[in-house]
Motif scaffolding. Sequence first.
Motif, PDB file in Angstrom:
ATOM      1  N   GLU A 137      16.735  32.435 -65.329  1.00 41.27           N
ATOM      2  CA  GLU A 137      15.507  32.210 -64.564  1.00 41.27           C
ATOM      3  C   GLU A 137      14.360  32.963 -65.230  1.00 41.27           C
ATOM      4  O   GLU A 137      14.436  34.170 -65.453  1.00 41.27           O
ATOM      5  CB  GLU A 137      15.692  32.676 -63.124  1.00 41.27           C
ATOM      6  CG  GLU A 137      14.806  31.944 -62.125  1.00 41.27           C
ATOM      7  CD  GLU A 137      14.952  30.437 -62.197  1.00 41.27           C
ATOM      8  OE1 GLU A 137      13.899  29.777 -62.267  1.00 41.27           O
ATOM      9  OE2 GLU A 137      16.073  29.917 -62.202  1.00 41.27           O
ATOM     10  N   GLY A 138      13.296  32.247 -65.555  1.00 43.98           N
ATOM     11  CA  GLY A 138      12.177  32.846 -66.268  1.00 43.98           C
ATOM     12  C   GLY A 138      12.309  32.655 -67.766  1.00 43.98           C
ATOM     13  O   GLY A 138      13.283  32.099 -68.260  1.00 43.98           O
ATOM     14  N   ASP A 139      11.330  33.122 -68.512  1.00 42.25           N
ATOM     15  CA  ASP A 139      11.327  32.978 -69.966  1.00 42.25           C
ATOM     16  C   ASP A 139      12.023  34.164 -70.634  1.00 42.25           C
ATOM     17  O   ASP A 139      12.504  35.079 -69.974  1.00 42.25           O
ATOM     18  CB  ASP A 139       9.888  32.875 -70.467  1.00 42.25           C
ATOM     19  CG  ASP A 139       9.240  31.531 -70.117  1.00 42.25           C
ATOM     20  OD1 ASP A 139       9.969  30.636 -69.652  1.00 42.25           O
ATOM     21  OD2 ASP A 139       8.023  31.390 -70.308  1.00 42.25           O
TER      22      ASP A 139
ATOM     23  N   GLY B  93      23.395  23.079 -80.851  1.00 38.86           N
ATOM     24  CA  GLY B  93      22.582  22.778 -79.684  1.00 38.86           C
ATOM     25  C   GLY B  93      21.096  22.842 -79.962  1.00 38.86           C
ATOM     26  O   GLY B  93      20.639  23.610 -80.822  1.00 38.86           O
ATOM     27  N   MET B  94      20.343  22.033 -79.231  1.00 36.67           N
ATOM     28  CA  MET B  94      18.875  22.044 -79.308  1.00 36.67           C
ATOM     29  C   MET B  94      18.298  21.857 -77.916  1.00 36.67           C
ATOM     30  O   MET B  94      18.852  21.106 -77.104  1.00 36.67           O
ATOM     31  CB  MET B  94      18.369  20.919 -80.215  1.00 36.67           C
ATOM     32  CG  MET B  94      18.792  21.023 -81.658  1.00 36.67           C
ATOM     33  SD  MET B  94      18.014  19.738 -82.696  1.00 36.67           S
ATOM     34  CE  MET B  94      18.819  18.253 -82.062  1.00 36.67           C
ATOM     35  N   LEU B  95      17.191  22.529 -77.651  1.00 40.91           N
ATOM     36  CA  LEU B  95      16.391  22.244 -76.476  1.00 40.91           C
ATOM     37  C   LEU B  95      15.321  21.251 -76.898  1.00 40.91           C
ATOM     38  O   LEU B  95      14.594  21.485 -77.866  1.00 40.91           O
ATOM     39  CB  LEU B  95      15.739  23.517 -75.923  1.00 40.91           C
ATOM     40  CG  LEU B  95      16.666  24.671 -75.567  1.00 40.91           C
ATOM     41  CD1 LEU B  95      15.858  25.816 -74.955  1.00 40.91           C
ATOM     42  CD2 LEU B  95      17.760  24.229 -74.623  1.00 40.91           C
ATOM     43  N   THR B  96      15.227  20.137 -76.194  1.00 41.76           N
ATOM     44  CA  THR B  96      14.265  19.100 -76.564  1.00 41.76           C
ATOM     45  C   THR B  96      13.343  18.784 -75.402  1.00 41.76           C
ATOM     46  O   THR B  96      13.758  18.741 -74.240  1.00 41.76           O
ATOM     47  CB  THR B  96      14.988  17.815 -77.023  1.00 41.76           C
ATOM     48  OG1 THR B  96      15.888  17.382 -75.995  1.00 41.76           O
ATOM     49  CG2 THR B  96      15.798  18.073 -78.282  1.00 41.76           C
TER      50      THR B  96
ATOM     51  N   PRO C 273      12.901  17.636 -63.109  1.00 41.59           N
ATOM     52  CA  PRO C 273      11.702  18.093 -63.809  1.00 41.59           C
ATOM     53  C   PRO C 273      11.970  19.355 -64.627  1.00 41.59           C
ATOM     54  O   PRO C 273      12.901  20.115 -64.321  1.00 41.59           O
ATOM     55  CB  PRO C 273      10.715  18.378 -62.675  1.00 41.59           C
ATOM     56  CG  PRO C 273      11.577  18.666 -61.477  1.00 41.59           C
ATOM     57  CD  PRO C 273      12.777  17.786 -61.638  1.00 41.59           C
ATOM     58  N   PRO C 274      11.171  19.585 -65.672  1.00 41.88           N
ATOM     59  CA  PRO C 274      11.397  20.746 -66.534  1.00 41.88           C
ATOM     60  C   PRO C 274      11.335  22.048 -65.751  1.00 41.88           C
ATOM     61  O   PRO C 274      10.469  22.225 -64.891  1.00 41.88           O
ATOM     62  CB  PRO C 274      10.244  20.655 -67.549  1.00 41.88           C
ATOM     63  CG  PRO C 274       9.829  19.219 -67.527  1.00 41.88           C
ATOM     64  CD  PRO C 274      10.042  18.758 -66.118  1.00 41.88           C
ATOM     65  N   ARG C 275      12.274  22.954 -66.058  1.00 41.66           N
ATOM     66  CA  ARG C 275      12.308  24.252 -65.368  1.00 41.66           C
ATOM     67  C   ARG C 275      11.948  25.401 -66.296  1.00 41.66           C
ATOM     68  O   ARG C 275      11.971  26.569 -65.888  1.00 41.66           O
ATOM     69  CB  ARG C 275      13.702  24.488 -64.780  1.00 41.66           C
ATOM     70  CG  ARG C 275      14.078  23.511 -63.675  1.00 41.66           C
ATOM     71  CD  ARG C 275      15.454  23.825 -63.132  1.00 41.66           C
ATOM     72  NE  ARG C 275      15.537  25.216 -62.717  1.00 41.66           N
ATOM     73  CZ  ARG C 275      16.680  25.920 -62.704  1.00 41.66           C
ATOM     74  NH1 ARG C 275      17.804  25.351 -63.107  1.00 41.66           N
ATOM     75  NH2 ARG C 275      16.679  27.165 -62.302  1.00 41.66           N
ATOM     76  N   GLY C 276      11.643  25.099 -67.549  1.00 42.12           N
ATOM     77  CA  GLY C 276      11.262  26.149 -68.477  1.00 42.12           C
ATOM     78  C   GLY C 276      12.371  26.475 -69.455  1.00 42.12           C
ATOM     79  O   GLY C 276      13.502  25.998 -69.366  1.00 42.12           O
ATOM     80  N   HIS C 277      12.030  27.354 -70.406  1.00 43.76           N
ATOM     81  CA  HIS C 277      12.935  27.669 -71.514  1.00 43.76           C
ATOM     82  C   HIS C 277      14.196  28.379 -71.046  1.00 43.76           C
ATOM     83  O   HIS C 277      15.307  28.051 -71.489  1.00 43.76           O
ATOM     84  CB  HIS C 277      12.201  28.541 -72.539  1.00 43.76           C
ATOM     85  CG  HIS C 277      13.041  28.909 -73.719  1.00 43.76           C
ATOM     86  ND1 HIS C 277      13.868  30.020 -73.724  1.00 43.76           N
ATOM     87  CD2 HIS C 277      13.201  28.322 -74.931  1.00 43.76           C
ATOM     88  CE1 HIS C 277      14.490  30.109 -74.890  1.00 43.76           C
ATOM     89  NE2 HIS C 277      14.106  29.088 -75.644  1.00 43.76           N
ATOM     90  N   GLY C 278      14.063  29.346 -70.147  1.00 43.94           N
ATOM     91  CA  GLY C 278      15.222  30.140 -69.731  1.00 43.94           C
ATOM     92  C   GLY C 278      16.315  29.321 -69.086  1.00 43.94           C
ATOM     93  O   GLY C 278      17.473  29.350 -69.523  1.00 43.94           O
ATOM     94  N   PRO C 279      16.022  28.552 -68.031  1.00 45.53           N
ATOM     95  CA  PRO C 279      17.059  27.727 -67.426  1.00 45.53           C
ATOM     96  C   PRO C 279      17.648  26.705 -68.396  1.00 45.53           C
ATOM     97  O   PRO C 279      18.848  26.413 -68.340  1.00 45.53           O
ATOM     98  CB  PRO C 279      16.322  27.045 -66.268  1.00 45.53           C
ATOM     99  CG  PRO C 279      15.220  27.994 -65.912  1.00 45.53           C
ATOM    100  CD  PRO C 279      14.779  28.567 -67.220  1.00 45.53           C
ATOM    101  N   ALA C 280      16.811  26.148 -69.278  1.00 46.72           N
ATOM    102  CA  ALA C 280      17.327  25.179 -70.246  1.00 46.72           C
ATOM    103  C   ALA C 280      18.296  25.845 -71.225  1.00 46.72           C
ATOM    104  O   ALA C 280      19.357  25.292 -71.547  1.00 46.72           O
ATOM    105  CB  ALA C 280      16.170  24.521 -70.996  1.00 46.72           C
ATOM    106  N   MET C 281      17.937  27.047 -71.686  1.00 47.70           N
ATOM    107  CA  MET C 281      18.824  27.752 -72.610  1.00 47.70           C
ATOM    108  C   MET C 281      20.121  28.180 -71.922  1.00 47.70           C
ATOM    109  O   MET C 281      21.203  28.118 -72.515  1.00 47.70           O
ATOM    110  CB  MET C 281      18.100  28.971 -73.193  1.00 47.70           C
ATOM    111  CG  MET C 281      18.941  29.764 -74.197  1.00 47.70           C
ATOM    112  SD  MET C 281      19.498  28.772 -75.606  1.00 47.70           S
ATOM    113  CE  MET C 281      17.932  28.573 -76.474  1.00 47.70           C
ATOM    114  N   GLU C 282      20.027  28.598 -70.671  1.00 48.88           N
ATOM    115  CA  GLU C 282      21.238  28.948 -69.923  1.00 48.88           C
ATOM    116  C   GLU C 282      22.179  27.749 -69.824  1.00 48.88           C
ATOM    117  O   GLU C 282      23.391  27.863 -70.045  1.00 48.88           O
ATOM    118  CB  GLU C 282      20.859  29.436 -68.525  1.00 48.88           C
ATOM    119  CG  GLU C 282      22.057  29.807 -67.667  1.00 48.88           C
ATOM    120  CD  GLU C 282      21.675  30.191 -66.246  1.00 48.88           C
ATOM    121  OE1 GLU C 282      22.595  30.318 -65.408  1.00 48.88           O
ATOM    122  OE2 GLU C 282      20.463  30.342 -65.967  1.00 48.88           O
TER     123      GLU C 282
END
Length: 522
Positions: free
Chosen positions: A457-459, A295-298, A348-357
């Motif tokens: 939620e959050g970084d 997996g990758m966050l892009t 829209p982007p929600r930040g690193h935490g939600p994306a990683m979840e």
Amino acid sequence: MNAEPGSARGEGDALADALTDVQGAPAPGDDEGPRAPRRAVAEGAAGRKYVVEEVNRALVSAAGRPRTVLDVGCGIGLNGAALKRAGARVTGIEVAPASLARARSALDEVVAADITSDAAVREALGDRRFDLILFADVLEHTADPLAALRRFLPHLEEDGHVIVSLPNVAAWPVRLGLLAGRFDYAPSGILDDSHLRFFTRASAIQLVERAGLEVLRVEQNPMIVRAAKDLILRGLDPGGDPTDLARSLPYKAYHALVRPLEDVIADRAPGLLAFQHVIVARRPPRPRRMQLTVGMLTMDEEESVGAMIGEIRRVAPDAEILCVDSSTRDRTPEIAARLGARVLRQVPPRGHGPAMELLMYSAAARSELLIYLDCDFTYPADNIPVLRRAVEEEGADVVNCARTRTRPAAMPVPNYVANRAFAAMAHAMHGIPTCDVHSGMRAYRCSVIRAFDFDGEGDALPIDTLLFPAKCGYRVVEMPIDYNERVGTSKLRKLAGTVWTMIRLVRALPVGARLGERYERR
């Protein structure tokens, strides 16, 4: 306040027979046939045995986010319904007609079967397997708890988890009663008159281990305010339905304001202060080839995503590639999809935490192993086979790739100092000897991801996804890794990341046990 949601309950034996083996093993000559659990009292408002029924809070909190759940002796379905709301598909097994009707309205499926019969269980479940099997206050109602527990293990997924809740006969009110010469059965509670076996913390753990399971951790529901249950119920009308009290304002206030303090106190002496011991265990991992997701966050990675996917294909040609993408300015998702990656958009982007979840739970829904890394070439894809071997062949549950044993040339000095400071805080606060709590490359056994309910939620979510498993009995391996110059621009939010790191380090304090005895640095 009486958490007795399981329903495989039978008539209580005489006191002498019930005390034949306080440690939970069957008495000589016992078998399950003539003493199979059955509903021994009338149900309904007039002759209801359990005046109050509530969710087993410790059990539900320990369940994480499983895909499929088997709730053995599900009662009216309170615990299973809580897990269903979290996204699991829940199957219950129950025998009492009144409970069956209510459970069927709460769960995805409920089957009627005698849990003390091999044939009945096989007929009810066939060859079905589940991520999680619950025994919520049910085994103490069987003549042979070990046989009942083993009977369901063929229906547990590879690396699957089992949660067993058992009343604690060594709780302080019972001890005081024994000192006064009393061991009196009651309609409910620890000395429920339908309990056939009694357990301490040690014998409960021994029961689970004798079934061939690996015990990861033991939680508890406290016996502090609950000791005044009878007095409380006299002051509060529990209503006509056994779940009415749990919906009342005083009960909700208790859980919001008092229960957290009780948990802290009970953790200091669980053998004395626990009402129920809640044991989290699993089928021990075995070496095998696992279904892999990389997996990758892009986010606006057009200049690197194609080359990164090529590198991943080179070292892991059988892997599914998963991108959680928040790009708004370029063609990153189109390129990734064209190259065969599975792309989940978070715009829209929600930040690193939600994306990683989203990345972690999406991978865990359909794979056995997740390895993630950044899409900017800071972490070499050549490490993927190394991480894969650590999980598949060596039995690691999490592999943390540490960048900061020494300062990498590609990492600015302030970033290096901050990372080492955060790692030192994690070591001091939690006893976990890590040197990198923010690594962007890790491997996870997916059953471990599903065993927790990570809040993205959050970084700084990597704090939780490292510390929680390390403190809850899983085997975490930390290995050094090269850290290279990035391709593209950094999206790091330094201030937000620092604030959220501090928040998560503090919030992780009540989780699991300090020191993480299975944390291995290589």
